[in-house]
Scaffold this active site. Structure first.
Site, PDB file in Angstrom:
ATOM      1  N   ASP A 173      -5.831   0.320   0.364  1.00 63.38           N
ATOM      2  CA  ASP A 173      -5.926   0.487   1.816  1.00 63.38           C
ATOM      3  C   ASP A 173      -7.316   0.043   2.252  1.00 63.38           C
ATOM      4  O   ASP A 173      -8.058  -0.529   1.453  1.00 63.38           O
ATOM      5  CB  ASP A 173      -5.646   1.942   2.207  1.00 63.38           C
ATOM      6  N   LYS A 233       0.833  -1.196   0.000  1.00 64.84           N
ATOM      7  CA  LYS A 233       0.000   0.000   0.000  1.00 64.84           C
ATOM      8  C   LYS A 233       0.870   1.249   0.000  1.00 64.84           C
ATOM      9  O   LYS A 233       0.676   2.161  -0.809  1.00 64.84           O
ATOM     10  CB  LYS A 233      -0.939  -0.011   1.221  1.00 64.84           C
TER      11      LYS A 233
END
Length: 210
Positions: A136, A118
């Site tokens: 996310d 991420k």
DNA sequence: CTCCCGATAT
DNA sequence: ATATCAGGAG
């Protein structure tokens, strides 16, 4: 036009030029800001980095920071011991193995302590203009609700999204999904009545909490 | 799967 | 009071 393409197109219209809410002036600042942003609002991260970025201006500067002092400087972002260790450890590795520069690939970025996919994709896309989908908690939730992906594994969802969105749009798409997840398709009280994607959304009414 | 941790919304 | 929030490591 398929439902997925329609959703992706509507999302792009709803969020033209979607940019991160994190403040940063270069790749290193973005990397630090993203590490600090875990389980914390962007507003608080910006408040902390406003002074932090004035004091630490290179990977070497962070690498030489006193952990105890640094912990206190980022304390209000939560998880401060882990984050301090991550930022300092990260910058040590940048200095020793990457000539003090932030590397430009997911593979290299994820070798840094505290940096997962991420964070890596967020930095690649926004600091370097290299396509990346940062999955996310928001992107995970919104993708599943819209029906663009199925599953709770971030890497699997990333792959599913990557197969439906053209690479040159990955960064804008993922930034837009994050904004949408924050402001409209919120975890707790989603504003479905104000959602520009509601007509194409796969999320059943019965699962909505409000 | 658990832990890390403060700030904020409910 | 407490559930949840821009994750990643062990």
């Amino acid at each position: 036009m398929s439902n997925a393409k329609k959703i992706i197109s509507l999302l792009a219209k709803a969020y033209p030029e979607p940019k991160l809410a994190l403040d940063y002036a270069n790749a290193l600042e973005l990397l630090v800001a993203v590490i600090l942003s875990a389980q914390c609002t962007d507003a608080r991260v910006n408040e902390v980095t406003r002074t932090l970025f004035r004091k630490y201006r290179s990977a070497r500067a962070y690498a030489q920071a006193d952990p105890a002092v640094f912990e206190q400087e980022i304390r209000s972002t939560g998880f401060y011991k882990n984050k301090a260790k991550a930022v300092i450890g990260c910058c040590n590795k940048l200095v020793e193995q990457f000539a003090g520069k932030v590397p430009r690939s997911v593979a290299e970025l994820t070798t840094l302590p505290g940096v997962g996919r991420k964070t890596a994709n967020m930095v690649l896309g926004n600091a370097f203009g290299i396509p990346g989908i940062a999955v996310d908690t928001h992107v995970l939730r919104v993708s599943n609700r819209l029906g663009l992906a199925r599953g709770e594994d971030a890497e699997e969802v990333e792959a599913q999204l990557a197969s439906q969105v053209p690479p040159e749009k990955w960064t804008a798409f993922s930034n837009a999904m994050i904004l949408h997840g924050r402001h409209v398709c919120a975890a707790r009280k989603p504003l479905c009545s104000e959602c520009p994607l509601a007509g194409e959304c796969a999320w059943p009414d019965k699962e909505r909490t409000s």
